[in-house]
Design a protein around this motif. Structure first.
Motif, mmCIF file in Angstrom:
data_model
loop_
_atom_site.group_PDB
_atom_site.id
_atom_site.type_symbol
_atom_site.label_atom_id
_atom_site.label_comp_id
_atom_site.label_asym_id
_atom_site.label_seq_id
_atom_site.Cartn_x
_atom_site.Cartn_y
_atom_site.Cartn_z
ATOM 1 N N PRO A 123 -12.559 -1.264 -7.544
ATOM 2 C CA PRO A 123 -12.397 -1.345 -6.090
ATOM 3 C C PRO A 123 -12.552 0.022 -5.406
ATOM 4 O O PRO A 123 -12.076 1.036 -5.910
ATOM 5 C CB PRO A 123 -10.966 -1.870 -5.917
ATOM 6 C CG PRO A 123 -10.657 -2.555 -7.209
ATOM 7 C CD PRO A 123 -11.387 -1.772 -8.258
ATOM 8 N N SER A 124 -13.241 -0.004 -4.274
ATOM 9 C CA SER A 124 -13.431 1.192 -3.457
ATOM 10 C C SER A 124 -13.346 0.806 -1.994
ATOM 11 O O SER A 124 -13.613 -0.339 -1.632
ATOM 12 C CB SER A 124 -14.805 1.817 -3.722
ATOM 13 O OG SER A 124 -14.907 2.270 -5.041
ATOM 14 N N HIS A 125 -12.994 1.774 -1.171
ATOM 15 C CA HIS A 125 -12.977 1.517 0.267
ATOM 16 C C HIS A 125 -14.392 1.379 0.820
ATOM 17 O O HIS A 125 -14.650 0.544 1.675
ATOM 18 C CB HIS A 125 -12.240 2.628 1.022
ATOM 19 C CG HIS A 125 -10.765 2.597 0.824
ATOM 20 N ND1 HIS A 125 -10.090 3.610 0.197
ATOM 21 C CD2 HIS A 125 -9.845 1.672 1.154
ATOM 22 C CE1 HIS A 125 -8.807 3.307 0.158
ATOM 23 N NE2 HIS A 125 -8.631 2.124 0.717
ATOM 24 N N LEU A 126 -15.307 2.219 0.334
ATOM 25 C CA LEU A 126 -16.648 2.277 0.910
ATOM 26 C C LEU A 126 -17.725 1.870 -0.098
ATOM 27 O O LEU A 126 -17.671 2.244 -1.275
ATOM 28 C CB LEU A 126 -16.953 3.696 1.395
ATOM 29 C CG LEU A 126 -16.017 4.262 2.461
ATOM 30 C CD1 LEU A 126 -16.407 5.703 2.776
ATOM 31 C CD2 LEU A 126 -16.050 3.410 3.718
ATOM 32 N N LEU A 127 -18.724 1.160 0.390
ATOM 33 C CA LEU A 127 -19.866 0.790 -0.436
ATOM 34 C C LEU A 127 -20.654 2.028 -0.863
ATOM 35 O O LEU A 127 -21.252 2.052 -1.932
ATOM 36 C CB LEU A 127 -20.778 -0.178 0.315
ATOM 37 C CG LEU A 127 -20.144 -1.512 0.728
ATOM 38 C CD1 LEU A 127 -21.165 -2.372 1.453
ATOM 39 C CD2 LEU A 127 -19.574 -2.233 -0.472
ATOM 40 N N GLU A 128 -20.618 3.058 -0.043
ATOM 41 C CA GLU A 128 -21.299 4.309 -0.379
ATOM 42 C C GLU A 128 -20.752 4.909 -1.679
ATOM 43 O O GLU A 128 -21.499 5.448 -2.495
ATOM 44 C CB GLU A 128 -21.149 5.330 0.750
ATOM 45 C CG GLU A 128 -21.870 4.966 2.025
ATOM 46 C CD GLU A 128 -21.054 4.117 2.993
ATOM 47 O OE1 GLU A 128 -20.185 3.318 2.546
ATOM 48 O OE2 GLU A 128 -21.294 4.249 4.208
#
Length: 120
Positions: free
Chosen positions: A67-72
């Motif tokens: 999991p990450s906040h940003l797709l970047e």
């Protein structure tokens, strides 16, 4: 030179800045294009002489599972792993799309695309 594309990889993952996104998850689509010298494998007909798209697919699935906040951030991790794990890849582009994003409207998808070249 040559190009290998691995397209429309469908993944369920938990990325996003909203708390709900990290709990309920969402559907994603990933598209990858890598550039490499495919001439040796065209002559030898051996997997070891080319870019293994099974490896590329595995890298994408493993990085999408974090999991990450940003797709970047996810795209950067995918590119880093590709360059670290396959020395034949000279350039790579990855697109990560969040399908039906929760942005208050009828939006099919939001996509980020990141491209990088091997630095040697």
């Amino acid at each position: 030179m040559g190009i290998i594309k691995v397209e429309n990889i469908r993944v369920f993952a938990y990325h996003g800045c909203l708390a709900e996104e990290t709990k309920i998850g969402s559907d994603y689509r990933v598209d990858l294009k890598v550039k490499a010298n495919l001439q040796p494998s065209a002559k030898t007909d051996k997997l070891q002489d080319t870019v293994d798209y099974v490896l590329l697919n595995r890298i994408i699935k493993e990085e999408m599972a974090i999991p990450s906040h940003l797709l970047e951030t996810v795209a950067r991790r995918i590119l880093d792993r590709i360059f670290n794990e396959d020395q034949l890849v000279t350039k790579a582009s990855v697109s990560v799309s969040k399908l039906n994003p929760p942005i208050g409207g009828d939006v099919e998808k939001v996509t980020i695309k990141m491209t990088d070249t091997r630095k040697n």
